[in-house]
Design a protein around this motif. Structure first.
Motif, PDB file in Angstrom:
ATOM      1  N   ASP A  98       8.509  21.032  -6.863  1.00 35.61           N
ATOM      2  CA  ASP A  98       8.682  20.607  -5.472  1.00 35.61           C
ATOM      3  C   ASP A  98       8.368  19.129  -5.284  1.00 35.61           C
ATOM      4  O   ASP A  98       9.018  18.433  -4.513  1.00 35.61           O
ATOM      5  N   TYR A  99       7.330  18.668  -5.982  1.00 38.35           N
ATOM      6  CA  TYR A  99       6.893  17.283  -5.790  1.00 38.35           C
ATOM      7  C   TYR A  99       7.074  16.497  -7.081  1.00 38.35           C
ATOM      8  O   TYR A  99       6.855  17.008  -8.172  1.00 38.35           O
ATOM      9  N   ILE A 155       7.064  12.094  -8.660  1.00 36.24           N
ATOM     10  CA  ILE A 155       6.553  10.734  -8.451  1.00 36.24           C
ATOM     11  C   ILE A 155       7.328  10.012  -7.331  1.00 36.24           C
ATOM     12  O   ILE A 155       6.813   9.096  -6.693  1.00 36.24           O
ATOM     13  N   THR A 156       8.552  10.454  -7.078  1.00 43.72           N
ATOM     14  CA  THR A 156       9.334   9.847  -5.987  1.00 43.72           C
ATOM     15  C   THR A 156       8.580   9.934  -4.663  1.00 43.72           C
ATOM     16  O   THR A 156       8.637   9.007  -3.850  1.00 43.72           O
ATOM     17  N   ASP A 157       7.850  11.038  -4.447  1.00 44.10           N
ATOM     18  CA  ASP A 157       7.125  11.208  -3.181  1.00 44.10           C
ATOM     19  C   ASP A 157       6.138  10.071  -2.941  1.00 44.10           C
ATOM     20  O   ASP A 157       5.958   9.627  -1.813  1.00 44.10           O
ATOM     21  N   LEU A 158       5.521   9.596  -4.008  1.00 46.72           N
ATOM     22  CA  LEU A 158       4.559   8.497  -3.858  1.00 46.72           C
ATOM     23  C   LEU A 158       5.273   7.187  -3.522  1.00 46.72           C
ATOM     24  O   LEU A 158       4.804   6.421  -2.684  1.00 46.72           O
ATOM     25  N   PHE A 159       6.419   6.943  -4.166  1.00 44.79           N
ATOM     26  CA  PHE A 159       7.134   5.690  -3.892  1.00 44.79           C
ATOM     27  C   PHE A 159       7.785   5.705  -2.503  1.00 44.79           C
ATOM     28  O   PHE A 159       7.926   4.676  -1.863  1.00 44.79           O
ATOM     29  N   GLU A 160       8.136   6.893  -2.043  1.00 43.80           N
ATOM     30  CA  GLU A 160       8.695   6.988  -0.684  1.00 43.80           C
ATOM     31  C   GLU A 160       7.616   6.816   0.378  1.00 43.80           C
ATOM     32  O   GLU A 160       7.854   6.254   1.431  1.00 43.80           O
ATOM     33  N   ILE A 206      -1.652  12.338  -3.663  1.00 40.76           N
ATOM     34  CA  ILE A 206      -1.246  12.330  -5.077  1.00 40.76           C
ATOM     35  C   ILE A 206      -1.631  13.624  -5.804  1.00 40.76           C
ATOM     36  O   ILE A 206      -0.978  14.018  -6.766  1.00 40.76           O
ATOM     37  N   THR A 207      -2.658  14.296  -5.318  1.00 39.24           N
ATOM     38  CA  THR A 207      -3.093  15.517  -6.029  1.00 39.24           C
ATOM     39  C   THR A 207      -1.985  16.572  -6.010  1.00 39.24           C
ATOM     40  O   THR A 207      -1.928  17.420  -6.887  1.00 39.24           O
ATOM     41  N   ILE A 251       1.850   0.198  -5.501  1.00 41.62           N
ATOM     42  CA  ILE A 251       1.926   1.592  -5.037  1.00 41.62           C
ATOM     43  C   ILE A 251       1.282   2.550  -6.049  1.00 41.62           C
ATOM     44  O   ILE A 251       0.477   3.410  -5.689  1.00 41.62           O
ATOM     45  N   LEU A 252       1.593   2.359  -7.322  1.00 43.81           N
ATOM     46  CA  LEU A 252       1.048   3.256  -8.348  1.00 43.81           C
ATOM     47  C   LEU A 252      -0.452   3.001  -8.533  1.00 43.81           C
ATOM     48  O   LEU A 252      -1.248   3.947  -8.619  1.00 43.81           O
ATOM     49  N   SER A 253      -0.815   1.743  -8.556  1.00 44.32           N
ATOM     50  CA  SER A 253      -2.221   1.382  -8.713  1.00 44.32           C
ATOM     51  C   SER A 253      -3.068   1.997  -7.600  1.00 44.32           C
ATOM     52  O   SER A 253      -4.074   2.670  -7.853  1.00 44.32           O
ATOM     53  N   ASP A 254      -2.647   1.812  -6.349  1.00 41.87           N
ATOM     54  CA  ASP A 254      -3.392   2.379  -5.217  1.00 41.87           C
ATOM     55  C   ASP A 254      -3.309   3.899  -5.222  1.00 41.87           C
ATOM     56  O   ASP A 254      -4.293   4.590  -4.983  1.00 41.87           O
ATOM     57  N   GLY A 255      -2.118   4.413  -5.518  1.00 36.09           N
ATOM     58  CA  GLY A 255      -1.907   5.866  -5.476  1.00 36.09           C
ATOM     59  C   GLY A 255      -2.768   6.607  -6.482  1.00 36.09           C
ATOM     60  O   GLY A 255      -3.248   7.713  -6.219  1.00 36.09           O
ATOM     61  N   LEU A 256      -2.994   5.991  -7.649  1.00 44.39           N
ATOM     62  CA  LEU A 256      -3.757   6.682  -8.709  1.00 44.39           C
ATOM     63  C   LEU A 256      -5.267   6.638  -8.475  1.00 44.39           C
ATOM     64  O   LEU A 256      -6.009   7.399  -9.101  1.00 44.39           O
ATOM     65  N   LYS A 257      -5.705   5.768  -7.564  1.00 39.65           N
ATOM     66  CA  LYS A 257      -7.166   5.584  -7.392  1.00 39.65           C
ATOM     67  C   LYS A 257      -7.931   6.896  -7.207  1.00 39.65           C
ATOM     68  O   LYS A 257      -8.950   7.107  -7.863  1.00 39.65           O
ATOM     69  N   PRO A 258      -7.459   7.812  -6.346  1.00 39.12           N
ATOM     70  CA  PRO A 258      -8.251   9.033  -6.122  1.00 39.12           C
ATOM     71  C   PRO A 258      -8.373   9.927  -7.360  1.00 39.12           C
ATOM     72  O   PRO A 258      -9.257  10.781  -7.398  1.00 39.12           O
TER      73      PRO A 258
END
Ligand SMILES: Nc1ncnc2c1ncn2[C@@H]1O[C@H](COP(=O)(O)OP(=O)(O)OP(=O)(O)O)[C@@H](O)[C@H]1O
Ligand SMILES: [Mg+2]
Length: 267
Positions: free
Chosen positions: A55-56, A58-63, A69-70, A111-118
Motif C-alpha cells: 500500500d505504501y 517511498i513515493t508517499d514520502l516524496f509526495e 515514515i513508519t 526530504i529523505l534526510s528529514d524523513g528518516l530522522k524518526p
C-alpha cells in the motif's frame, strides 16, 4: 545512528540491486539491524524481498514529506518468511511520476534526510538501491550517504560514468567528503583478459576497489526466480561466500570512514 550506504552506477545491470540485497542479508545475518530502501521505480529490490505490491512506498514520502515514515517500513521476506533484522521501504512505478511533486518543496533535497530522522536510530545500517540515473530522489540519497558502493562488471562501460557520478556527488555534498568502494561483479575468473582489462581501467582511474570480487553464477537468476536472497537460496555457495567477504570488508572499511577520499583522474 545508522550508517548509510548507497549502491550506485549509471550503467544498468551491473549488480546494484543484487549487491544491496546480498550485503543487506549478510549484515542482518550478522545481527545488524538493517533497513533497505528501494529508490528505483522498477522496484526490483522490493520484488526480491516480497514487497513489490504494498500500500505504501517511498513515493508517499516524496509526495508528502510529513508522511509517517513508519508506515513505509515492511519486514523483508525470504519467500513468505520474515527475515530477522531486515526491513525494507519499497518503491514502485509511481516514484518515476508522482514523486516529481517534490520538486516544488523548498527543502526538496532534504526530504529523505528529514524523513528518516524518526527511524534512523533503530538501525545499524541503511542500504539504498539507486536506479541508474540522477534525479531528485537519488540526490536526496547521495546527500546523506556515508559511503557509495559502486558495482562494476567486466564491461568497459561499467567504469565510464563513474567520474560523472562522483562529480555529481561532490557537488551535492559540497565540502562534505564522501567515501566510496568499487566492487567487481559478475567476474569470470577464467576470462583473464577481460578481468585484467577491468582491473587496468580501475587502476588507471586511480579508483579504490574492494579486495573481494563477486564471481559470476547462475544462482543469482535462480534465486530471483525463487524470490529468495542469494544467501538463503544458495547458502554457503561461492556467491554467498563472496558477499559475506564483501560485507566484512565494508564493515572494516567503514570504521576508517572518510580516510580514503576520492583521488580521481577524470577520463
Ligand atoms: N555475480 C553475478 N553473476 C551472475 N549474474 C548476476 C550477478 N550479479 C547479478 N547478476 C544478475 O544480473 C542481472 C542484473 O543484476 P541487478 O538487477 O542487480 O543489476 P542492477 O545494477 O541493479 O540493474 P539496474 O541498473 O537495472 O537497476 C540480474 O539478472 C542478476 O540476477
Ligand atoms: Mg537495480
Amino acid at each position: 545512528m545508522a550508517k548509510i550506504a548507497c549502491f550506485a552506477n549509471s550503467k544498468g545491470g551491473v549488480g546494484k540491486t543484487t549487491s544491496c540485497l546480498a550485503v543487506g542479508t549478510c549484515l542482518a545475518d550478522l545481527g545488524y539491524k538493517t533497513l533497505l530502501i528501494d529508490l528505483d521505480h522498477q522496484g526490483n529490490l522490493s520484488d526480491d524481498v516480497g514487497r513489490g505490491d504494498e500500500d505504501y512506498t517511498i513515493t508517499d514520502l516524496f509526495e508528502d514529506p510529513k508522511f509517517d515514515i513508519t508506515k513505509l517500513v515492511y519486514p523483508a521476506l525470504n519467500k513468505e518468511e520474515e527475515i530477522d533484522n531486515l526491513n525494507v521501504i519499497p518503491a514502485d512505478i509511481t516514484l518515476a511520476t508522482e514523486a516529481r511533486a517534490a520538486e516544488r518543496y523548498r527543502h526538496r533535497l532534504q526530504i529523505l534526510s528529514d524523513g528518516l530522522k524518526p527511524i534512523k536510530d533503530l538501525y545499524d545500517f541503511i542500504l539504498i538501491d539507486l536506479r541508474p540515473a540522477i534525479d531528485l530522489s537519488i540526490e536526496n540519497a547521495l546527500l546523506i550517504t556515508d559511503i557509495v558502493i559502486v558495482p562494476v562488471d567486466m564491461d568497459r562501460r561499467a567504469t565510464k560514468g563513474i567520474s560523472d557520478l562522483f562529480e555529481v556527488i561532490a557537488e551535492i555534498k559540497r565540502n562534505d567528503k564522501f567515501d566510496y568502494m568499487l566492487v567487481k561483479t559478475k567476474i569470470d575468473v577464467r576470462n583473464k583478459i577481460m578481468l585484467k582489462a577491468t582491473e587496468d581501467r580501475i587502476a588507471e582511474m586511480k579508483l579504490h576497489a574492494s579486495d573481494t570480487a563477486i564471481r559470476t553464477s547462475e544462482d543469482f537468476k535462480k534465486a530471483t526466480e525463487e524470490k529468495m536472497p542469494i544467501c538463503y537460496y544458495a547458502k554457503n555457495s561461492k556467491s554467498h561466500q563472496d558477499y559475506m567477504s564483501l560485507t566484512n570488508e565494508i564493515l572494516d572499511h567503514m570504521e576508517i570512514l572518510g580516510e580514503r577520499y576520492k583521488d580521481l583522474k577524470v577520463v
